[in-house]
Design a protein around this motif. Structure first.
Motif, short mmCIF file in Angstrom:
data_model
loop_
_atom_site.label_atom_id
_atom_site.label_comp_id
_atom_site.label_asym_id
_atom_site.label_seq_id
_atom_site.Cartn_x
_atom_site.Cartn_y
_atom_site.Cartn_z
N TYR A 238 44.87 40.40 40.52
CA TYR A 238 43.59 41.11 40.53
C TYR A 238 42.53 40.42 41.38
O TYR A 238 41.40 40.91 41.47
CB TYR A 238 43.07 41.26 39.09
N TYR A 239 42.88 39.29 42.00
CA TYR A 239 41.88 38.52 42.74
C TYR A 239 42.34 38.29 44.17
O TYR A 239 43.03 37.31 44.48
CB TYR A 239 41.62 37.18 42.02
N GLY B 33 43.80 44.52 33.69
CA GLY B 33 43.04 43.36 34.10
C GLY B 33 41.56 43.64 34.15
O GLY B 33 41.08 44.63 33.59
#
Length: 320
Positions: free
Chosen positions: A267-268, A317
């Motif tokens: 998610y990053y 997330g």
């Protein structure tokens, strides 16, 4: 006060069991004694029971007065059980276990879908995954209130610290039901800003002068990294803490390299996998519940929902 021996203590325990008959014995005092004996200090027991230390001290003193015995003596800064205290602890602990089993059985028979369900998870899971799960459960069962216990320690389900636990290790207690619901992998990550400043990392030798963020103790982190094939020393670990969430955020702000599961890292986009050819670290997910609680309708509902969520290709997330 004179210690009156095992006959006195057995009689006192009988008084505890007969508390509902009108005797003045207070089970809260016995619980205060039990937790103090198990934690070793008034301050630790007060924190565990969510009360002030003076209040807890008064409860233990009240128990000593009611029983006409001395339960603790101070040795320097430590509390030590007296012989009478050790005898009393054995009986009160057995009573506590019996009360807990009775509570588990009663909770397991409850068929209402209204009430609390406590789920124990790691701090990483609590911060980044549980909000989406709680939102889904709110839509499915609005009368169920989810209590999230964020702890990297293993919660004791047999003592009702939680109803359900998401763990990365299989439980060993025979009274627990465990189901492996997911197998993920862990990798080494760093922010783009850190890699721009430090330079490219193409081989394990390139990390000899890199900064690392430790999660857990420094010794655990160092041993883990060295077993992973990374030639680092304690000098490489520039920050360390017991919070996985804090470690991840420090790494995102360019403070060093950190191990993390792909479930979160995906998610990053500002975080890059470092040395992708390193052996992947298995990250299993075990969903655990006490055998008695598995028959509770509201706990079963939450358990089954967690099975479904953890079985998805991607975990929910941030921002989902």
């Amino acid at each position: 006060m004179k210690i009156r021996g095992i006959a006195k203590i057995c009689l006192s325990v009988m008084h505890i069991c007969m508390n509902w008959s009108g005797l003045s014995f207070d089970w809260n005092q016995a619980r205060a004694f039990l937790v103090t004996a198990e934690t070793g200090s008034f301050s630790a027991a007060a924190r565990a029971l969510h009360m002030t230390q003076p209040t807890l001290g008064r409860q233990v003193a009240g128990l000593e007065q009611a029983l006409d015995i001395v339960l603790f003596e101070r040795i320097g800064r430590k509390l030590e059980l007296t012989p009478a205290g050790r005898e009393m602890l054995e009986h009160v602990r057995a009573m506590g276990d019996g009360a807990m089993k009775a509570s588990l059985t009663a909770s397991g028979r409850a068929q209402s879908v209204t009430g609390d369900v406590c789920v124990s998870v790691t701090d990483i899971f609590a911060i980044y995954t549980m909000p989406a799960i709680v939102a889904e459960l709110r839509r499915i069962a609005p009368q169920v209130r989810i209590r999230v216990l964020a702890s990297n320690a293993l919660s004791d389900l047999q003592r009702r610290e939680a109803d359900i636990a998401v763990r990365h290790v299989a439980p060993t207690q025979p009274d627990l039901i465990a189901r492996k619901v997911r197998e993920s992998t862990g990798h080494l990550y760093a922010s783009r800003s850190y890699l721009t400043k430090f330079g490219p990392i193409r081989t394990p030798d390139d990390v000899r002068t890199a900064d690392f963020i430790g999660i857990g103790t420094e010794d655990e982190m160092l041993r883990f990294m060295q077993e992973w094939g990374l030639p680092i020393t304690a000098d490489n670990i520039r920050a360390v803490g017991d919070s996985g969430g804090a470690g991840w955020e420090m790494a995102r702000q360019g403070l060093g390299l950190v191990p993390m599961s792909v479930d979160l890292a995906r998610y990053y986009p500002d975080m890059e996998m470092v040395l992708p050819d390193l052996p992947h670290v298995p990250v299993p997910y075990w969903l655990t519940v006490h055998r008695e609680l598995h028959s509770s309708k509201r706990i079963r509902l939450v358990f089954d929902h967690l099975v479904a969520v953890l079985g998805r290709k991607e975990l929910p997330g941030p921002g989902m």
